[in-house]
Design a protein around this motif. Structure first.
Motif, short mmCIF file in Angstrom:
data_model
loop_
_atom_site.label_atom_id
_atom_site.label_comp_id
_atom_site.label_asym_id
_atom_site.label_seq_id
_atom_site.Cartn_x
_atom_site.Cartn_y
_atom_site.Cartn_z
N SER A 19 14.19 59.19 110.87
CA SER A 19 13.65 60.54 110.61
C SER A 19 13.73 61.40 111.87
O SER A 19 13.84 60.88 113.00
N VAL A 20 13.64 62.72 111.69
CA VAL A 20 13.65 63.65 112.82
C VAL A 20 12.41 63.40 113.69
O VAL A 20 12.49 63.46 114.92
N ALA A 21 11.30 63.08 113.04
CA ALA A 21 10.07 62.79 113.80
C ALA A 21 10.26 61.59 114.72
O ALA A 21 9.79 61.58 115.87
N ARG A 25 9.95 61.64 118.78
CA ARG A 25 9.04 60.75 119.53
C ARG A 25 9.81 59.87 120.52
O ARG A 25 9.36 59.64 121.64
N ALA A 26 10.97 59.40 120.09
CA ALA A 26 11.77 58.53 120.96
C ALA A 26 12.24 59.28 122.20
O ALA A 26 12.24 58.74 123.31
N LEU A 27 12.61 60.55 122.01
CA LEU A 27 13.07 61.35 123.14
C LEU A 27 11.93 61.66 124.10
O LEU A 27 12.16 61.90 125.29
N LYS A 28 10.69 61.64 123.60
CA LYS A 28 9.53 61.86 124.46
C LYS A 28 8.97 60.55 124.99
O LYS A 28 7.90 60.53 125.61
N ASP A 29 9.69 59.46 124.70
CA ASP A 29 9.28 58.12 125.17
C ASP A 29 7.93 57.70 124.62
O ASP A 29 7.13 57.05 125.31
N SER A 30 7.66 58.06 123.39
CA SER A 30 6.38 57.75 122.77
C SER A 30 6.25 56.24 122.52
O SER A 30 7.16 55.59 121.98
N PRO A 31 5.10 55.66 122.88
CA PRO A 31 4.87 54.23 122.65
C PRO A 31 4.76 53.89 121.16
O PRO A 31 4.77 52.71 120.78
N GLU A 36 13.27 49.28 121.75
CA GLU A 36 14.68 49.21 121.33
C GLU A 36 15.10 50.52 120.65
O GLU A 36 16.18 51.05 120.93
N GLN A 37 14.22 51.01 119.77
CA GLN A 37 14.53 52.26 119.06
C GLN A 37 14.61 53.44 120.03
O GLN A 37 15.48 54.29 119.92
N ARG A 38 13.67 53.46 120.99
CA ARG A 38 13.68 54.54 121.98
C ARG A 38 14.99 54.54 122.76
O ARG A 38 15.61 55.59 122.94
N GLU A 39 15.38 53.37 123.21
CA GLU A 39 16.62 53.26 124.00
C GLU A 39 17.84 53.65 123.17
O GLU A 39 18.76 54.31 123.66
N ARG A 40 17.83 53.25 121.91
CA ARG A 40 18.95 53.57 121.01
C ARG A 40 19.10 55.09 120.83
O ARG A 40 20.19 55.64 120.94
N VAL A 41 17.97 55.75 120.58
CA VAL A 41 17.98 57.20 120.37
C VAL A 41 18.35 57.92 121.67
O VAL A 41 19.20 58.82 121.69
N GLN A 42 17.73 57.51 122.77
CA GLN A 42 17.97 58.18 124.05
C GLN A 42 19.41 58.00 124.52
O GLN A 42 20.02 58.94 125.04
N THR A 43 19.96 56.82 124.30
CA THR A 43 21.36 56.58 124.69
C THR A 43 22.30 57.46 123.87
O THR A 43 23.21 58.09 124.41
N TYR A 44 22.05 57.52 122.57
CA TYR A 44 22.91 58.33 121.69
C TYR A 44 22.82 59.81 122.10
O TYR A 44 23.83 60.51 122.20
N ALA A 45 21.59 60.26 122.36
CA ALA A 45 21.38 61.66 122.75
C ALA A 45 22.10 61.98 124.05
O ALA A 45 22.78 63.01 124.18
N ARG A 46 21.98 61.06 125.03
CA ARG A 46 22.61 61.27 126.33
C ARG A 46 24.13 61.30 126.21
O ARG A 46 24.80 62.17 126.76
#
Length: 341
Positions: A19-21, A25-31, A36-46
């Motif tokens: 989801s967009v939400a 949250r992943a881009l804001k490093d939300s706990p 794993e999901q945070r890293e996946r989203v952040q890597t793709y975004a970068r």
């Protein structure tokens, strides 16, 4: 799109099947999101060059920010109406601790798109815009919304995207003006308007048409012309005055066009308002500087600007939810002067 805003949170969500939400949250490093999901989203975004609108986001969650800048796009600086809107935006923004950055699209889609890109790169916290006459594609506006940039339209609204807007009551303004012409004895009322691609053009024409029909008068296509500036008015008005059944009144989409009509018919030997009545739409400074002074519909641009800034700041600071399209209408009023009976 020329590479403008190549990727949005919506794009990332679709590609990763979340989801967009979750992306936000992943881009804001939300706990709340797994590591794993945070890293996946952040890597793709970068890897895909995603750049969130940090200023807007921070302002919505903080009372203190060093840079509070609103981007404003106006079609043309030369128009009195847009200058009054700008004055209203600036006063309201300044009173609430914001500065404005201003650019004109000069009625060109490509220029409008470039300004949006520039504002986004400069991290403005939101944008207030009146779309250019030749804008028919809206992806640049949708990209801003998808990236969390608050957007408020004024005057010329974009029907292709659902977001906040402030307009004047164009329909009722035109209806009231044409009714006044009819009530003062006019039987053949010409209409000079702008491109029907614009919502304001449709509303003003419908006000003109309905006023005629309400009074049992037909709409004569020979009296409806595409004309929205003084030069064009001076060029086409002599042709209408040569018709066997010439107009005895003109309703114009703005004051400059109306003034062009007035001076042309007087040059042709007609008196205003004795032979020909003329009514404009704006109530700018030229309306009282011409002779005779112009009957016109007052648009109240300053109030439009104040309302637009108020809504935009509401979105930025969180008092108006980002997903709620705020729609406000500023009432017009007819100012009767010397060009009508």
């Amino acid at each position: 799109m020329g590479g403008f805003l190549p990727i949005t949170m919506k794009d990332i969500a679709r590609e990763l099947g979340v989801s967009v939400a979750t992306v936000s949250r992943a881009l804001k490093d939300s706990p709340r999101i797994s590591k794993e999901q945070r890293e996946r989203v952040q890597t793709y975004a970068r890897e895909h060059g995603f750049s969130p609108n940090v200023i807007g986001e921070a302002l919505r969650h903080s009372k203190v920010m060093p840079m509070k800048v609103i981007g404003v796009i106006i079609p043309q600086f030369a128009h009195y109406y847009f200058s009054t809107v700008l004055s209203g935006i600036e006063e309201e923004a300044s009173a609430r601790g914001y500065r404005i950055m201003v650019a004109q699209s000069n009625e060109r889609y490509e220029r409008e798109m470039a300004i949006c890109e520039s504002y986004y790169k400069n991290k403005v916290c939101g944008i207030i815009v009146s779309q250019a006459k030749d804008t028919t594609k809206y992806a640049h506006f949708q990209h801003l919304i998808d990236n969390g940039v608050p957007l408020v339209f004024y005057d010329r609204i974009c029907t292709g995207v659902d977001c906040s807007r402030v307009v004047v009551d164009d329909y009722m303004g035109a209806y009231t003006a044409v009714t006044h012409l009819i009530d003062t004895g006019c039987k053949r009322i010409a209409y000079y308007g702008t491109s029907m691609k614009l919502e304001i053009a449709k509303n003003r024409f419908n006000g003109y048409k309905d006023a005629l029909l309400r009074h049992g008068m037909p709409v004569d296509e020979h009296l409806v012309r595409l004309c929205d500036n003084r030069t064009a008015a001076e060029a086409i008005t002599p042709d209408l005055m040569e018709l066997d059944n010439r107009p005895d009144a003109f309703f114009a989409v703005n004051d400059d066009t109306a003034i062009g009509i007035m001076y042309t018919v007087r040059r042709l030997g007609y008196s205003v308002p004795g032979d020909i009545s003329v009514c404009g739409f704006t109530n700018g400074q030229r309306a009282v500087a011409c002779d005779p002074p112009l009957t016109t519909v007052e648009q109240r641009g300053k109030l439009v600007g104040e309302e637009a800034a108020n809504i935009l700041i509401g979105h930025v600071e969180g008092s108006i939810p980002m997903d709620r399209a705020e729609k406000r209408v500023v009432r017009t009023r007819l100012i009767v002067r010397g060009t009508t009976k």
